[in-house]
Design a protein around this motif. Structure first.
Motif, PDB file in Angstrom:
ATOM      1  N   MET A   1      35.479  51.341  34.310  1.00  0.00           N
ATOM      2  CA  MET A   1      35.334  51.274  35.761  1.00  0.00           C
ATOM      3  C   MET A   1      35.905  49.969  36.325  1.00  0.00           C
ATOM      4  O   MET A   1      35.863  48.934  35.672  1.00  0.00           O
ATOM      5  CB  MET A   1      33.845  51.352  36.136  1.00  0.00           C
ATOM      6  CG  MET A   1      33.072  52.492  35.501  1.00  0.00           C
ATOM      7  SD  MET A   1      33.593  54.112  36.074  1.00  0.00           S
ATOM      8  CE  MET A   1      33.163  54.017  37.824  1.00  0.00           C
ATOM      9  N   THR A   2      36.395  50.038  37.552  1.00  0.00           N
ATOM     10  CA  THR A   2      36.725  48.801  38.276  1.00  0.00           C
ATOM     11  C   THR A   2      35.530  48.407  39.135  1.00  0.00           C
ATOM     12  O   THR A   2      34.711  49.248  39.525  1.00  0.00           O
ATOM     13  CB  THR A   2      37.950  48.971  39.190  1.00  0.00           C
ATOM     14  OG1 THR A   2      37.622  49.844  40.287  1.00  0.00           O
ATOM     15  CG2 THR A   2      39.134  49.530  38.433  1.00  0.00           C
ATOM     16  N   VAL A   3      35.443  47.117  39.421  1.00  0.00           N
ATOM     17  CA  VAL A   3      34.413  46.582  40.314  1.00  0.00           C
ATOM     18  C   VAL A   3      35.161  45.688  41.295  1.00  0.00           C
ATOM     19  O   VAL A   3      35.580  44.584  40.935  1.00  0.00           O
ATOM     20  CB  VAL A   3      33.335  45.800  39.551  1.00  0.00           C
ATOM     21  CG1 VAL A   3      32.208  45.390  40.504  1.00  0.00           C
ATOM     22  CG2 VAL A   3      32.779  46.633  38.397  1.00  0.00           C
ATOM     23  N   GLU A   4      35.355  46.145  42.523  1.00  0.00           N
ATOM     24  CA  GLU A   4      36.294  45.492  43.435  1.00  0.00           C
ATOM     25  C   GLU A   4      35.794  45.422  44.881  1.00  0.00           C
ATOM     26  O   GLU A   4      36.357  46.055  45.772  1.00  0.00           O
ATOM     27  CB  GLU A   4      37.643  46.181  43.387  1.00  0.00           C
ATOM     28  CG  GLU A   4      37.598  47.705  43.512  1.00  0.00           C
ATOM     29  CD  GLU A   4      38.974  48.346  43.445  1.00  0.00           C
ATOM     30  OE1 GLU A   4      39.852  47.956  44.245  1.00  0.00           O
ATOM     31  OE2 GLU A   4      39.168  49.229  42.583  1.00  0.00           O
ATOM     32  N   PRO A   5      34.769  44.635  45.151  1.00  0.00           N
ATOM     33  CA  PRO A   5      34.334  44.476  46.537  1.00  0.00           C
ATOM     34  C   PRO A   5      35.373  43.701  47.340  1.00  0.00           C
ATOM     35  O   PRO A   5      36.176  42.935  46.781  1.00  0.00           O
ATOM     36  CB  PRO A   5      33.037  43.673  46.401  1.00  0.00           C
ATOM     37  CG  PRO A   5      33.231  42.893  45.138  1.00  0.00           C
ATOM     38  CD  PRO A   5      33.997  43.794  44.217  1.00  0.00           C
ATOM     39  N   GLY A   6      35.353  43.890  48.644  1.00  0.00           N
ATOM     40  CA  GLY A   6      36.288  43.178  49.498  1.00  0.00           C
ATOM     41  C   GLY A   6      35.756  43.019  50.908  1.00  0.00           C
ATOM     42  O   GLY A   6      34.844  43.736  51.332  1.00  0.00           O
TER      43      GLY A   6
END
Length: 357
Positions: free
Chosen positions: A315-320
């Protein structure tokens, strides 16, 4: 590959199907190793590769355990499939409606008279969701390449370079380090362009006092990695530093909850609950997604995903945070789910790196 096809056949039998016509490139590669054009017919334990003259030798080399059937403008794939199904007494064929156009479907049904066509229902994608050791090794190698390329970037990126220049140099660095190609179109966006989550690199020079967001990935044996780093071009304002710190806090908090048995929507909520009160409406995409032969796979960290994490998910974990007129920030790593937690193959630093040469 044979074991993967056996598992697919078991799932197909559960839905009353013996034959499947597969044309999605990622599914073809996953099930046969074949990377050219055409399609597969998976049927009663056999796998036929349906392709034209240009790819016959390639198919034979890449997939020696498959039957290669040459098709053409005259002898179409649907005709080859119909011949096999008639020979085996099969009257039902599963296919991938999400990638077949209406005109292709109409032409196929005309040829496949007497054959009931039914949706395959994402069964290959269901198998692809859980990666084996060989797949994970490829993803880790791709991640290493991307991280090395980022380390190189920190030695040459500077104010005055255009977003496009930065993107091209980063892409070249990954391929020079061993990436087959880029995993997806690299994003390099700075200043006001940073508020566009999927900005296209432009001829605008990056300037002192801006954040520069870099979203990129390498590819090994078809398997992709996905990472994002946001760096500062010179000293940035307290407002931009606060955005960065919030995004980093949201990501680290989400990572603390990632483990086998965790529910995807819950992971998304952890990060969103940190960002939303500070920057309402500024985090509009999901927290992350699975990665493999395709850059966006299932499951995903989104508010509507009830999937449970299991070992083998990647999985990616990519908050922005994205604020029009000001800029944006995204930080992205990956989580390879293990029996007792996760491995993050992205080793690039996550503190706010400042470059100002």
């Amino acid at each position: 590959m044979h074991e993967r096809r056996e598992r697919l056949q078991q799932l197909m039998m559960q839905q009353g199907t013996r034959a499947a016509w597969i044309v999605k490139p990622e599914n073809m590669r996953y099930l046969s190793g074949y990377t050219g054009e055409g399609g597969l017919l998976v049927c009663d334990g056999d796998c036929y590769i349906l392709t034209d003259f240009r790819y016959i030798e390639q198919a034979q080399r890449e997939s020696p355990d498959c039957i290669v059937e040459q098709t053409s403008n005259i002898y179409k794939p649907a005709e080859a499939i119909h011949k096999v199904l008639r020979m085996r007494g099969i009257t039902k064929l599963a296919f991938e409606p999400e990638v077949m156009t209406v005109s292709e479907y109409n032409a196929a049904t005309e040829i496949l008279s007497g054959i009931e066509m039914t949706a395959l229902g994402g069964l290959p994608e269901q198998l692809r969701a859980i990666k084996d050791k060989q797949e994970i090794d490829c993803i880790i190698k791709a991640s290493n390449i991307a991280c090395q390329a980022f380390d190189q970037l920190l030695t040459w990126v500077k104010p005055g370079m255009t977003e496009r220049e930065i993107q091209l140099k980063l892409d070249y660095a990954m391929m020079e380090l061993g990436s087959e190609t880029v995993a997806f179109d690299t994003i390099a966006c700075a200043g006001p362009n940073g508020s566009l989550p999927h900005a296209t690199p432009s001829d605008r020079p990056v300037q002192l006092g801006e954040l520069l967001t870099l979203d990129f990935g390498a590819q090994v044996n078809g398997y992709k990695c996905d990472m994002t780093r946001t760096i500062a071009i010179g000293e940035v304002s307290d407002e931009l530093r606060a955005i960065y710190d919030t995004v980093l806090m949201a990501q680290e908090s989400a990572f603390e909850a990632i483990k086998p048995g965790a529910i995807c929507r819950d992971i998304d909520k952890i990060a969103r609950d940190i960002i939303e009160p500070r920057y309402p409406g500024a985090f509009g995409h999901s927290l992350g997604h699975a990665v493999g032969l395709f850059i966006h796979e299932e499951p995903s960290f989104r508010g509507t995903c009830d999937a449970t994490l299991v070992p083998g998910h990647v999985m990616t974990v990519e908050p922005g945070v994205y604020i029009p007129g000001l800029g944006g920030c995204r930080i992205e790593d990956m989580a390879i789910i293990t029996e007792d937690g996760y491995i993050n193959p992205i080793t690039a630093p996550k503190h706010l790196v400042v470059v100002s040469r």
